[in-house]
Each structure stands twice: as C-alpha cells, then as structure tokens.
Design a protein around this motif. Sequence first.
Motif, PDB file in Angstrom:
ATOM      1  N   ALA A 164     -11.405 -42.065 -27.871  1.00  0.00           N
ATOM      2  CA  ALA A 164     -11.309 -40.992 -26.889  1.00  0.00           C
ATOM      3  C   ALA A 164     -10.804 -41.503 -25.550  1.00  0.00           C
ATOM      4  CB  ALA A 164     -12.667 -40.312 -26.720  1.00  0.00           C
ATOM      5  N   ALA A 176     -19.851 -35.305 -20.538  1.00  0.00           N
ATOM      6  CA  ALA A 176     -19.666 -36.629 -21.136  1.00  0.00           C
ATOM      7  C   ALA A 176     -20.527 -37.621 -20.374  1.00  0.00           C
ATOM      8  CB  ALA A 176     -18.202 -37.045 -21.087  1.00  0.00           C
ATOM      9  N   GLU A 235     -12.067 -36.423 -25.509  1.00  0.00           N
ATOM     10  CA  GLU A 235     -12.899 -35.533 -26.314  1.00  0.00           C
ATOM     11  C   GLU A 235     -12.366 -34.106 -26.266  1.00  0.00           C
ATOM     12  OE1 GLU A 235     -15.531 -35.990 -28.249  1.00  0.00           O
ATOM     13  OE2 GLU A 235     -15.632 -38.150 -27.986  1.00  0.00           O
ATOM     14  N   GLY A 247     -11.187 -34.847 -29.706  1.00  0.00           N
ATOM     15  CA  GLY A 247     -12.463 -35.351 -30.206  1.00  0.00           C
ATOM     16  C   GLY A 247     -13.384 -34.257 -30.682  1.00  0.00           C
ATOM     17  N   SER A 267     -19.857 -40.010 -29.026  1.00  0.00           N
ATOM     18  CA  SER A 267     -18.402 -40.128 -29.078  1.00  0.00           C
ATOM     19  C   SER A 267     -18.034 -41.100 -30.192  1.00  0.00           C
ATOM     20  CB  SER A 267     -17.869 -40.617 -27.736  1.00  0.00           C
ATOM     21  OG  SER A 267     -16.453 -40.628 -27.708  1.00  0.00           O
ATOM     22  N   ASP A 268     -16.754 -41.174 -30.511  1.00  0.00           N
ATOM     23  CA  ASP A 268     -16.332 -42.089 -31.568  1.00  0.00           C
ATOM     24  C   ASP A 268     -16.664 -43.519 -31.184  1.00  0.00           C
ATOM     25  OD1 ASP A 268     -13.500 -43.413 -30.506  1.00  0.00           O
ATOM     26  OD2 ASP A 268     -13.914 -41.424 -29.694  1.00  0.00           O
ATOM     27  N   THR A 301     -15.351 -32.401 -29.062  1.00  0.00           N
ATOM     28  CA  THR A 301     -15.502 -31.237 -28.197  1.00  0.00           C
ATOM     29  C   THR A 301     -14.227 -30.406 -28.118  1.00  0.00           C
ATOM     30  OG1 THR A 301     -14.922 -32.571 -26.271  1.00  0.00           O
ATOM     31  CG2 THR A 301     -17.253 -32.350 -26.780  1.00  0.00           C
ATOM     32  N   THR A 302     -13.272 -30.631 -29.017  1.00  0.00           N
ATOM     33  CA  THR A 302     -12.062 -29.816 -29.046  1.00  0.00           C
ATOM     34  C   THR A 302     -12.447 -28.353 -29.196  1.00  0.00           C
ATOM     35  OG1 THR A 302     -10.833 -31.610 -30.070  1.00  0.00           O
ATOM     36  CG2 THR A 302      -9.881 -29.412 -30.229  1.00  0.00           C
ATOM     37  N   VAL A 340     -21.910 -35.227 -24.919  1.00  0.00           N
ATOM     38  CA  VAL A 340     -21.375 -36.288 -25.768  1.00  0.00           C
ATOM     39  C   VAL A 340     -21.584 -37.622 -25.065  1.00  0.00           C
ATOM     40  CG1 VAL A 340     -19.032 -35.948 -24.860  1.00  0.00           C
ATOM     41  CG2 VAL A 340     -19.349 -37.133 -27.038  1.00  0.00           C
TER      42      VAL A 340
END
Length: 391
Positions: free
Chosen positions: A357, A187, A173, A177, A351-352, A179-180, A314
């Motif tokens: 990630a 997390a 992330e 992800g 998250s994806d 949180t870039t 996330v």
Amino acid sequence: MRSGLEGELLRVLRDGGPQTKNQLATALGVPRTTLTASLRCMAAAGHVEDGPVAASSGGRRSVTVRIAGGRRLLVVSLGEDTARVAVLDGHLTISAGVSIDLQDRDPDAEWLADTVRRAARRLLGPEAPSAVGIAVADRGTDLEVTLAERLAEACPGAPVAVLPSVRAMALGEMRSGGTTGVDDFVAVRLGGSVTTAAVVGGHLGLGANGRSGEIGHLRVEEFGPACGCGLTGCLDSFISASALVTQATSLVGRGRSPALAAVLDHAGALDLRDLVTAGRAGDPVVGQVGRDLGQRLGRVVAGMVAQSNPRRVVVGGPVAAMGSLFLGDLRATVYRVAPHALAEGLEITLSDPDGRADLIGSASAAMTAWIGQDFSTSGGELPMAMVRSPR
C-alpha cells in the motif's frame, strides 16, 4: 500546461483503470466529441493509448483507453529498516522493485541517495519517469531532503512528491487495498512512531499546516516511561517498535522466555523481527506485549472513532507484522470503549504485510504531482509544500 479536462481524464483513468470512451464521457460529464478531441491530443503526446477490448454488453465491443505504458512512476518507500524502490505504471500497478536492507546500518543521506539512484537506474533503464514519489517513515529530514534533491537531479522534468508513510499507506489502501470503495476510514501506522491518517468523504486530511496524524507524542500517562521528545508517558513510549522491544527485553530478563533469552545471549540485543518470529511460535513474552499493545492502542483508536466516525480502521507498518498478537485486543477495546452507535459495524483490519500500500500510495501522490505540473488540476491530494518541482 494543458487543459484541466486532460488532467481530470488522467485522474479518472488512474483511479478507475482502462475505460471506454462512453464511460469516460459519463465520468467527466462532457460530450463524447469533446472527449474524443482531447484523447486525440493526449495520444499524440504519448499520454494515453488503446487498452484492452471491453466486455460485450450485447452490442459491438469497444476498445478501452488507458494511460500509456511509457508513463512510468518511480517510488521510494523509506521505512525504519528497509528502503523499497519500485516502478509502477499510470494505473498504479507495480512492474518491478527492489529492497535495500537498512537494519544494523545508520545510513548517511548521500549513501542512501546514491544507493537508491543506482537501484532506480536498474529498474528504469534508459527511460526517465514521469514523476517520483517518496514515502518517509521516521528517519529525519536530512535523508528526506537529500533523497528528494538527488532524485530530482537524476530525473529532470519529473516532479517529486514527498509524503509521510502513513499517508502513502492511506492513499494506497484507498486506491487498491482493503478500503477500496470506502470513503471514510482511518489508517494507523505502527513503527518508529505511531502516526495516523484520516480519509473523510474520499479526501485525505492534512491539517492546517500539513502535520495532522502525529499522535506518537500524545501524552497518555503523566508518569509513564521517558520518551525521546523529553516528556514522559507519550504513546510512542509504550507502543513504538523500540518501546515494544524494551518491554520484551525486560520480561526476558525476568526469565519469562527461554527462547528470546537465547536470542538475546547470542545477538546481544533483541529487535522487532525477533519479537515477530517468537510471537508466531507462541512465545508468552511476545503474547503479553501484543495484548498490552492492543489494549493501549485500542483506547486511543476509540477516541478517533468517536471523533471521525470511520467505517474502517486499517493498521499497518512494521509492528503490524505482530497483527494476530494484538488485533483481537485492539478490536475488543475499541468496541468496548468507543460509543456503541459509532463502533457498531466498524471494521478493524490489517494492511497488507509487505507494505504494498505504501508503494501504491506513493505512486498515486507522484501521479497527482505530475498532473498538477503538466495539467491545470491538482487532484486535491497534495499541498504544494509536498511537491518539489524540478529546477
């Protein structure tokens, strides 16, 4: 072992993508002549190469520098019911991957190691990776140790970085992800156990002995359900994947869901995938389980928000596939329970869904291990206990 400057250069390229020499000199704080000399040595060793031409800023367009395409990373994400094997380049872009279904199978360590090695050979071809990353959810030390040893044997010279899945997710992330660009976030991984990882000031927290974030056996109710650890009322006994399935099965037994009752009659047991499918179809049992999950998790996350003051939370892992069923209650509970000054502006996201990630974070850890082995810098991400150097 080569210079720390070369290691830092690789880290900057990994995190920032292809860059011009001027950009790299500025990021590293070195004269361009010093940088050019290092780049010449690194290109000759096959570590870096010319990248795409940079966008024009009004003058002559510059060629960028990137990590050489031959520097590939092999990663394995070992989840509760799926093992994913992938190859990424030095900029953490996934180039190929396969999934190994472990559902309804209790794989022994040697079978899993051999299966993963065969998949890796298909993906890599004759070339060896520069480093290997392994993210492990909750499958036991025998699998983890055997897999790391067998991959180290199959990839001589490549360091093997092993880390918990939630930390891989956090690194992924942070690198590419949602949180870039966010230096402070938490997390949360929901799967066979509930685990967390905190990124503070852009650094991943590990704890005094590397075990921070294992909150699944935090006792949240004294007289709650029995937990596998021998206690009662642990967080895992309420919101782990198996606990959610147990709750849903009990509600189905009371006649609350004809659809899941039919699945139960046919298969003999429910699993998490059944809950996700039924929940997306509006099943009332899964809806109730999801709301309870969001509220109970929200009270725990509120405490984490009060402690670390993140900008974002996330949530990932297999249970996150139920996201729309618990996310609203999770947010409402956190915003209600956490101190207002800390909850204001806090983002709570998923998250994806495909676990991308985890793979990117594993590759990031693998590259950190490679930099630490071949260059005099560690990147500040991995303790030595997490890196298995080749024999």
